[in-house]
Design a protein around this motif. Sequence first.
Motif, PDB file in Angstrom:
ATOM      1  N   SER A 192       1.813  -2.822  -2.013  1.00 23.67           N
ATOM      2  CA  SER A 192       1.878  -3.893  -3.019  1.00 23.67           C
ATOM      3  C   SER A 192       0.504  -4.170  -3.612  1.00 23.67           C
ATOM      4  O   SER A 192       0.366  -4.388  -4.824  1.00 23.67           O
ATOM      5  CB  SER A 192       2.438  -5.167  -2.397  1.00 23.67           C
ATOM      6  N   HIS A 193      -0.509  -4.154  -2.766  1.00 18.30           N
ATOM      7  CA  HIS A 193      -1.864  -4.395  -3.255  1.00 18.30           C
ATOM      8  C   HIS A 193      -2.313  -3.283  -4.200  1.00 18.30           C
ATOM      9  O   HIS A 193      -2.931  -3.553  -5.242  1.00 18.30           O
ATOM     10  CB  HIS A 193      -2.826  -4.499  -2.068  1.00 18.30           C
ATOM     11  N   MET A 194      -1.992  -2.061  -3.877  1.00 21.13           N
ATOM     12  CA  MET A 194      -2.393  -0.947  -4.739  1.00 21.13           C
ATOM     13  C   MET A 194      -1.658  -0.989  -6.080  1.00 21.13           C
ATOM     14  O   MET A 194      -2.252  -0.702  -7.120  1.00 21.13           O
ATOM     15  CB  MET A 194      -2.152   0.379  -4.026  1.00 21.13           C
ATOM     16  N   ILE A 195      -0.398  -1.375  -6.065  1.00 22.99           N
ATOM     17  CA  ILE A 195       0.348  -1.509  -7.322  1.00 22.99           C
ATOM     18  C   ILE A 195      -0.232  -2.639  -8.161  1.00 22.99           C
ATOM     19  O   ILE A 195      -0.363  -2.520  -9.388  1.00 22.99           O
ATOM     20  CB  ILE A 195       1.844  -1.725  -7.043  1.00 22.99           C
ATOM     21  N   ARG A 204      -3.354  -3.733  -8.150  1.00 26.76           N
ATOM     22  CA  ARG A 204      -4.635  -3.277  -8.709  1.00 26.76           C
ATOM     23  C   ARG A 204      -4.425  -2.322  -9.867  1.00 26.76           C
ATOM     24  O   ARG A 204      -5.140  -2.373 -10.863  1.00 26.76           O
ATOM     25  CB  ARG A 204      -5.473  -2.609  -7.622  1.00 26.76           C
ATOM     26  N   LEU A 205      -3.434  -1.447  -9.760  1.00 31.40           N
ATOM     27  CA  LEU A 205      -3.126  -0.528 -10.844  1.00 31.40           C
ATOM     28  C   LEU A 205      -2.674  -1.290 -12.085  1.00 31.40           C
ATOM     29  O   LEU A 205      -3.096  -0.978 -13.200  1.00 31.40           O
ATOM     30  CB  LEU A 205      -2.050   0.464 -10.412  1.00 31.40           C
ATOM     31  N   GLU A 206      -1.858  -2.299 -11.904  1.00 31.58           N
ATOM     32  CA  GLU A 206      -1.388  -3.098 -13.037  1.00 31.58           C
ATOM     33  C   GLU A 206      -2.551  -3.818 -13.718  1.00 31.58           C
ATOM     34  O   GLU A 206      -2.651  -3.831 -14.940  1.00 31.58           O
ATOM     35  CB  GLU A 206      -0.341  -4.109 -12.568  1.00 31.58           C
ATOM     36  N   THR A 237      -5.661  -2.957 -13.664  1.00 34.25           N
ATOM     37  CA  THR A 237      -6.577  -1.980 -14.237  1.00 34.25           C
ATOM     38  C   THR A 237      -6.047  -1.419 -15.549  1.00 34.25           C
ATOM     39  O   THR A 237      -6.801  -1.222 -16.502  1.00 34.25           O
ATOM     40  CB  THR A 237      -6.811  -0.826 -13.239  1.00 34.25           C
ATOM     41  N   THR A 238      -4.751  -1.180 -15.618  1.00 34.65           N
ATOM     42  CA  THR A 238      -4.179  -0.548 -16.813  1.00 34.65           C
ATOM     43  C   THR A 238      -3.742  -1.541 -17.876  1.00 34.65           C
ATOM     44  O   THR A 238      -3.629  -1.161 -19.038  1.00 34.65           O
ATOM     45  CB  THR A 238      -2.971   0.322 -16.432  1.00 34.65           C
ATOM     46  N   ASN A 239      -3.508  -2.796 -17.515  1.00 32.60           N
ATOM     47  CA  ASN A 239      -3.088  -3.795 -18.494  1.00 32.60           C
ATOM     48  C   ASN A 239      -4.323  -4.338 -19.212  1.00 32.60           C
ATOM     49  O   ASN A 239      -5.218  -4.899 -18.589  1.00 32.60           O
ATOM     50  CB  ASN A 239      -2.335  -4.927 -17.799  1.00 32.60           C
TER      51      ASN A 239
END
Length: 107
Positions: A84-87, A89-91, A93-95
Motif C-alpha cells: 500500500s505504501h509503495m502504491i 508513493r507511485l501515485e 510521484t506520477t500525479n
Amino acid sequence: MLDWIRFGLTVALTLQGLFLMAVAVVAQYRFHYVLNRMHAASMGDSLGLLLVITGLCVSQNDGWVIVKFLLTALFLWLTSPTASHMIARLELTTNEHPEREMEVIRL
C-alpha cells in the motif's frame, strides 16, 4: 459446553471479519480517488484478517495449526502495508496535481 462456547466465539469472530472485508470491498466502489480506495482496502484487510485468523485459532486444538495461522497473519500484515505504501508513493510521484483531490501539506 466448552465446545459450544468455542464454536460461538469462532462464528462471531469470523463473521465480523468477513463483514469488515465486505465493507472494504464496497468502499472500493464508493471512493473516487486512488489513495482513499487504498486506505479503505488496507484498513478493512488488516482488521478483517485479524478477526478471521483469531476465529480460526479459537476453533483449533492443534498448536502447530495455530502457529501456521499466526505466521500467515504476520506475513500478510508485513506485506500488505508495504505494498500500500509503495502504491501511494507511485501515485504521488506520477500525479502532477494531487492537490485537486486532497489537501497537500508541503514541508
